[in-house]
Design a protein around this motif. Structure first.
Motif, PDB file in Angstrom:
ATOM      1  N   LEU A   1       0.828  -1.204   0.000  1.00 23.50           N
ATOM      2  CA  LEU A   1       0.000   0.000   0.000  1.00 23.50           C
ATOM      3  C   LEU A   1       0.865   1.259   0.000  1.00 23.50           C
ATOM      4  O   LEU A   1       0.565   2.235  -0.688  1.00 23.50           O
ATOM      5  CB  LEU A   1      -0.934   0.002   1.204  1.00 23.50           C
ATOM      6  N   ALA A   2       1.933   1.234   0.782  1.00 25.35           N
ATOM      7  CA  ALA A   2       2.825   2.396   0.840  1.00 25.35           C
ATOM      8  C   ALA A   2       3.505   2.640  -0.505  1.00 25.35           C
ATOM      9  O   ALA A   2       3.646   3.791  -0.947  1.00 25.35           O
ATOM     10  CB  ALA A   2       3.871   2.191   1.942  1.00 25.35           C
TER      11      ALA A   2
ATOM     12  N   GLU B   1       2.334   1.671  -3.467  1.00 26.72           N
ATOM     13  CA  GLU B   1       1.296   2.141  -4.378  1.00 26.72           C
ATOM     14  C   GLU B   1       1.024   3.625  -4.176  1.00 26.72           C
ATOM     15  O   GLU B   1       0.866   4.378  -5.149  1.00 26.72           O
ATOM     16  CB  GLU B   1       0.001   1.347  -4.154  1.00 26.72           C
ATOM     17  N   GLN B   2       0.948   4.049  -2.916  1.00 31.57           N
ATOM     18  CA  GLN B   2       0.693   5.454  -2.617  1.00 31.57           C
ATOM     19  C   GLN B   2       1.807   6.336  -3.170  1.00 31.57           C
ATOM     20  O   GLN B   2       1.547   7.386  -3.776  1.00 31.57           O
ATOM     21  CB  GLN B   2       0.572   5.658  -1.105  1.00 31.57           C
TER      22      GLN B   2
ATOM     23  N   MET C   1       1.553   6.629  -7.037  1.00 31.58           N
ATOM     24  CA  MET C   1       0.305   7.057  -7.636  1.00 31.58           C
ATOM     25  C   MET C   1       0.472   8.266  -8.559  1.00 31.58           C
ATOM     26  O   MET C   1      -0.162   8.362  -9.611  1.00 31.58           O
ATOM     27  CB  MET C   1      -0.712   7.366  -6.542  1.00 31.58           C
TER      28      MET C   1
ATOM     29  N   TYR D   1      -4.096   5.500 -11.095  1.00 30.67           N
ATOM     30  CA  TYR D   1      -4.883   4.432 -10.492  1.00 30.67           C
ATOM     31  C   TYR D   1      -5.091   3.300 -11.490  1.00 30.67           C
ATOM     32  O   TYR D   1      -4.999   3.479 -12.692  1.00 30.67           O
ATOM     33  CB  TYR D   1      -6.255   4.968 -10.063  1.00 30.67           C
TER      34      TYR D   1
ATOM     35  N   SER E   1       3.617  -1.604  -9.093  1.00 31.82           N
ATOM     36  CA  SER E   1       3.912  -1.490  -7.663  1.00 31.82           C
ATOM     37  C   SER E   1       4.156  -2.853  -7.042  1.00 31.82           C
ATOM     38  O   SER E   1       5.015  -2.999  -6.152  1.00 31.82           O
ATOM     39  CB  SER E   1       2.766  -0.775  -6.948  1.00 31.82           C
TER      40      SER E   1
ATOM     41  N   GLU F   1      -7.825  11.929 -11.328  1.00 34.87           N
ATOM     42  CA  GLU F   1      -8.115  12.083  -9.897  1.00 34.87           C
ATOM     43  C   GLU F   1      -9.488  12.704  -9.751  1.00 34.87           C
ATOM     44  O   GLU F   1      -9.900  13.535 -10.571  1.00 34.87           O
ATOM     45  CB  GLU F   1      -7.057  12.969  -9.214  1.00 34.87           C
TER      46      GLU F   1
ATOM     47  N   TRP G   1     -11.088  -0.161  -1.201  1.00 32.82           N
ATOM     48  CA  TRP G   1      -9.634  -0.003  -1.291  1.00 32.82           C
ATOM     49  C   TRP G   1      -9.156   0.888  -0.151  1.00 32.82           C
ATOM     50  O   TRP G   1      -9.770   1.902   0.168  1.00 32.82           O
ATOM     51  CB  TRP G   1      -9.311   0.618  -2.646  1.00 32.82           C
TER      52      TRP G   1
ATOM     53  N   HIS H   1      -6.906   3.062   0.115  1.00 31.17           N
ATOM     54  CA  HIS H   1      -6.625   4.458  -0.221  1.00 31.17           C
ATOM     55  C   HIS H   1      -7.896   5.307  -0.318  1.00 31.17           C
ATOM     56  O   HIS H   1      -7.808   6.538  -0.420  1.00 31.17           O
ATOM     57  CB  HIS H   1      -5.859   4.538  -1.546  1.00 31.17           C
ATOM     58  N   GLU H   2      -9.064   4.666  -0.308  1.00 32.86           N
ATOM     59  CA  GLU H   2     -10.315   5.405  -0.444  1.00 32.86           C
ATOM     60  C   GLU H   2     -11.035   5.601   0.887  1.00 32.86           C
ATOM     61  O   GLU H   2     -12.163   6.061   0.927  1.00 32.86           O
ATOM     62  CB  GLU H   2     -11.256   4.684  -1.418  1.00 32.86           C
TER      63      GLU H   2
END
Length: 240
Positions: free
Chosen positions: A47-48, A50-51, A54, A59, A67, A151, A201, A203-204
């Motif tokens: 996750l880190a 991917e963040q 981004m 996305y 990633s 975005e 997800w 991130h959401e």
């Protein structure tokens, strides 16, 4: 009072996140052949990564795949085999190739709202993948416009509303993500219909809504037309 209604795509019109979750689990199984997953907390590390990526990859499945490859190389100290890298690439292809399955009742809900309002599809992600989903959803003809954005934030919604020449107070957005679909619209002065999905997800998550009275939550698609009517009544009362 509400002239335009927007709809999110992924996990609002059609299923999406399940396929990413399946790929993520398969990825962890691959990397688990090299390292102890319990010690690495691989999910959090992915996750880190991917963040951090981004802004470069955007996305969607392609960014997730890149990633995953980066994460696999890092956590295995570059020991992962070319064969397993190829398996990770295949996971991304599987996500891209998944069927487009509409959520129960969503076609009827979109058709009902379209009878009384102009509607627009506002979705984010990889352009080619989103275009594929829209085409195979067989919903495209219902929408006055389809917007695929990098975005979904205040700026993106303000641009769309400006091109429609509509004030935010005359716009409502339907979606499953508080962060992407509801919070930015409410912050602009618009309205939101929040339809939570059973898996979201990471991130959401974690968004706050400035004015809860500008949002209606529904359990499923059958509640969308009634929620729009409720928001219209609130808009009329607010206008006096």
């Amino acid at each position: 009072m509400i002239e335009l209604v927007g709809f999110d795509g992924d996990d609002t019109l059609w299923r999406s996140q399940e396929y990413f979750e399946i790929a993520s689990s398969a990825f962890e199984a691959i990397v688990g052949n090299y390292v102890d997953l319990a010690d690495l907390r691989l999910h959090e590390r992915l996750l880190a990564i991917e963040q951090a990526n981004m802004a470069r990859f955007g996305y969607g499945a392609k960014g997730m795949t890149l990633s995953m490859i980066e994460a696999a190389v890092q956590v295995t100290s570059e020991r992962i085999s070319a064969r397993d890298i190829h398996r990770i690439v295949s996971l991304g292809k599987d996500v891209l190739d998944h069927p487009v399955e509409l959520l129960p009742g969503i076609r009827q809900a979109v058709e009902a709202v379209a009878q009384s309002h102009r509607i627009v599809l506002i979705t984010k992600g990889d352009l080619f993948h989103q275009e594929h989903k829209v085409a195979h959803s067989k919903l495209a003809d219902l929408f006055h416009r389809i917007e695929i954005v990098s975005e979904k934030d205040n700026r993106a919604y303000a641009r769309v509303l400006g091109e429609f020449n509509i004030e935010p107070g005359r716009f409502a957005m339907v979606g499953n993500s508080l962060r992407s679909d509801i919070a930015p619209v409410v912050a602009l002065g618009g309205w939101g219909v929040y339809m939570p999905y059973h898996v979201t997800w990471a991130h959401e998550t974690g968004a706050a809504i400035d004015d809860a009275d500008r949002m209606v939550e529904v359990a499923d698609a059958t509640g969308i037309p009634g929620a729009v009517r409720t928001l219209e009544e609130r808009a009329r009362l607010q206008a006096g």
